[in-house]
Motif scaffolding. Structure first.
Motif, PDB file in Angstrom:
ATOM      1  N   SER A  39       0.849  -1.190   0.000  1.00 55.15           N
ATOM      2  CA  SER A  39       0.000   0.000   0.000  1.00 55.15           C
ATOM      3  C   SER A  39       0.884   1.240   0.000  1.00 55.15           C
ATOM      4  O   SER A  39       2.078   1.175   0.306  1.00 55.15           O
ATOM      5  CB  SER A  39      -0.931   0.028   1.218  1.00 55.15           C
ATOM      6  OG  SER A  39      -0.170   0.021   2.417  1.00 55.15           O
ATOM      7  N   LEU A 176      -1.303   5.094  -6.814  1.00 52.08           N
ATOM      8  CA  LEU A 176      -1.312   3.730  -7.323  1.00 52.08           C
ATOM      9  C   LEU A 176       0.077   3.311  -7.801  1.00 52.08           C
ATOM     10  O   LEU A 176       0.515   2.176  -7.559  1.00 52.08           O
ATOM     11  CB  LEU A 176      -2.332   3.620  -8.460  1.00 52.08           C
ATOM     12  CG  LEU A 176      -2.572   2.226  -9.042  1.00 52.08           C
ATOM     13  CD1 LEU A 176      -3.012   1.265  -7.950  1.00 52.08           C
ATOM     14  CD2 LEU A 176      -3.611   2.287 -10.153  1.00 52.08           C
ATOM     15  N   GLN A 205      -3.891  -7.147  -8.765  1.00 49.81           N
ATOM     16  CA  GLN A 205      -5.229  -6.829  -8.251  1.00 49.81           C
ATOM     17  C   GLN A 205      -5.155  -5.643  -7.307  1.00 49.81           C
ATOM     18  O   GLN A 205      -4.232  -5.535  -6.506  1.00 49.81           O
ATOM     19  CB  GLN A 205      -5.812  -8.041  -7.515  1.00 49.81           C
ATOM     20  CG  GLN A 205      -7.186  -7.794  -6.896  1.00 49.81           C
ATOM     21  CD  GLN A 205      -7.678  -8.989  -6.118  1.00 49.81           C
ATOM     22  OE1 GLN A 205      -7.119 -10.080  -6.215  1.00 49.81           O
ATOM     23  NE2 GLN A 205      -8.724  -8.786  -5.340  1.00 49.81           N
ATOM     24  N   GLU A 206      -6.128  -4.737  -7.433  1.00 50.40           N
ATOM     25  CA  GLU A 206      -6.248  -3.643  -6.475  1.00 50.40           C
ATOM     26  C   GLU A 206      -6.926  -4.160  -5.219  1.00 50.40           C
ATOM     27  O   GLU A 206      -8.010  -4.715  -5.277  1.00 50.40           O
ATOM     28  CB  GLU A 206      -7.079  -2.489  -7.051  1.00 50.40           C
ATOM     29  CG  GLU A 206      -6.329  -1.520  -7.912  1.00 50.40           C
ATOM     30  CD  GLU A 206      -7.175  -0.307  -8.261  1.00 50.40           C
ATOM     31  OE1 GLU A 206      -6.705   0.819  -8.075  1.00 50.40           O
ATOM     32  OE2 GLU A 206      -8.321  -0.500  -8.716  1.00 50.40           O
ATOM     33  N   THR A 207      -6.284  -3.986  -4.098  1.00 49.49           N
ATOM     34  CA  THR A 207      -6.931  -4.327  -2.828  1.00 49.49           C
ATOM     35  C   THR A 207      -7.632  -3.118  -2.241  1.00 49.49           C
ATOM     36  O   THR A 207      -8.512  -3.252  -1.396  1.00 49.49           O
ATOM     37  CB  THR A 207      -5.890  -4.852  -1.815  1.00 49.49           C
ATOM     38  OG1 THR A 207      -4.863  -3.860  -1.644  1.00 49.49           O
ATOM     39  CG2 THR A 207      -5.263  -6.142  -2.321  1.00 49.49           C
ATOM     40  N   SER A 209      -8.858   0.667  -4.025  1.00 52.92           N
ATOM     41  CA  SER A 209      -8.800   1.708  -5.043  1.00 52.92           C
ATOM     42  C   SER A 209      -8.362   3.010  -4.389  1.00 52.92           C
ATOM     43  O   SER A 209      -8.617   3.229  -3.200  1.00 52.92           O
ATOM     44  CB  SER A 209     -10.169   1.891  -5.701  1.00 52.92           C
ATOM     45  OG  SER A 209     -10.563   0.702  -6.347  1.00 52.92           O
ATOM     46  N   ALA A 239      -3.723   4.003  -1.576  1.00 54.08           N
ATOM     47  CA  ALA A 239      -3.968   2.987  -2.595  1.00 54.08           C
ATOM     48  C   ALA A 239      -3.327   1.680  -2.146  1.00 54.08           C
ATOM     49  O   ALA A 239      -2.336   1.688  -1.400  1.00 54.08           O
ATOM     50  CB  ALA A 239      -3.412   3.424  -3.949  1.00 54.08           C
ATOM     51  N   VAL A 241      -2.452  -2.644  -3.471  1.00 57.41           N
ATOM     52  CA  VAL A 241      -2.423  -3.626  -4.562  1.00 57.41           C
ATOM     53  C   VAL A 241      -1.957  -4.983  -4.034  1.00 57.41           C
ATOM     54  O   VAL A 241      -1.353  -5.073  -2.961  1.00 57.41           O
ATOM     55  CB  VAL A 241      -1.473  -3.184  -5.701  1.00 57.41           C
ATOM     56  CG1 VAL A 241      -1.971  -1.917  -6.365  1.00 57.41           C
ATOM     57  CG2 VAL A 241      -0.048  -3.001  -5.182  1.00 57.41           C
TER      58      VAL A 241
END
Length: 255
Positions: A39, A176, A205-207, A209, A239, A241
């Protein structure tokens, strides 16, 4: 004997009709991979703000249930409109055009009050008329002057100041990118520490947004207002991921 032979023949046909199962299905090797979650949080300075000012007028208090004088409501509304017009003119002198001024519709509510020092006395009531005015500020250096103008023109309440940024997409992308960079850094560190060559990315994968949290300053009434206290801080954007990498076979491993 003929019956026995016929039974054996039917059994053979049934067995031949069953689907062939892979003999080594349970021995399929599990893919070698590494999964990393990361993150990032960035802080940016706001470059715009929205103010919500409230103008209020009220009719005189009367005993609840008594007949009201309709003229008092009309006078209160006319006075509110007069004050709204004067305030908008003052804001235009500061360079705020119609595209950055949003005057809401009038709202009317009935307000009840207890009479002081006599709880047995009838309730008092009055009509309260309000108008909200939203003001968009694209140059924060003008914010103190705008706040001073609001209270100089008699607003009853500053419902809040909402700080924001003009280019949200750019800031969210930056958060991001930092989360993805952190994920790669963690994966490379683990692979290097364990002496395992890092392969290709197999899954992303986004954990979380990108979450934009604009600042909201507390409301203030005219007698408590001080434009010097409305200094913006920073806005946080978070953000998260999850990334999977394949692990290559080590060159020292001959098996």
């Amino acid at each position: 004997m003929p019956v026995l032979l016929r039974s054996h023949t039917l059994l053979a046909l049934v067995l031949m009709s069953l689907p062939m199962l892979p003999a080594l299905a349970a021995e399929t090797p599990t893919p070698r991979q590494i999964e990393v979650q990361a993150s990032a949080s960035i802080d940016v300075a706001p470059d715009r703000a929205t103010l919500n000012a409230v103008l209020t007028e009220a009719t005189p208090l009367v005993e609840m249930g008594t007949e009201r004088d309709g003229d008092t409501t009309i006078k209160a509304r006319e006075q509110l409109e007069k004050r709204s017009t004067a305030l908008i003119k003052a804001l235009r002198k500061l360079g705020i055009d119609n595209d950055h001024l949003h005057a809401g519709n009038l709202s009317v509510r009935n307000e009840q009050q207890l009479q002081q020092h006599d709880q047995n006395a009838p309730l008092l009531e009055r009509m309260v008329i309000e108008r909200n005015l939203d003001i968009d500020i694209s140059d924060l250096t003008t914010l103190p002057d705008v706040i001073d103008a609001l209270f100089a023109n008699g607003i009853d309440r500053l419902a809040g100041i909402r700080y924001d940024v003009k280019d949200r997409e750019s800031v969210e992308n930056q958060a991001l990118r930092q989360a993805l960079a952190r994920a790669r850094q963690k994966a490379e560190l683990m692979a290097e520490t364990l002496s395992v060559p890092l392969g290709d990315v197999t899954r992303i994968q986004e954990t979380q947004s990108p979450v934009f949290r604009p600042m909201m300053m507390a409301a203030a009434r005219s007698e408590q207002a001080d434009s010097a206290t409305y200094a913006p801080g920073t806005i946080s954007v978070d953000a998260g991921v999850m990334v999977n990498w394949s692990l290559e076979a080590s060159s020292t491993n001959t098996h």
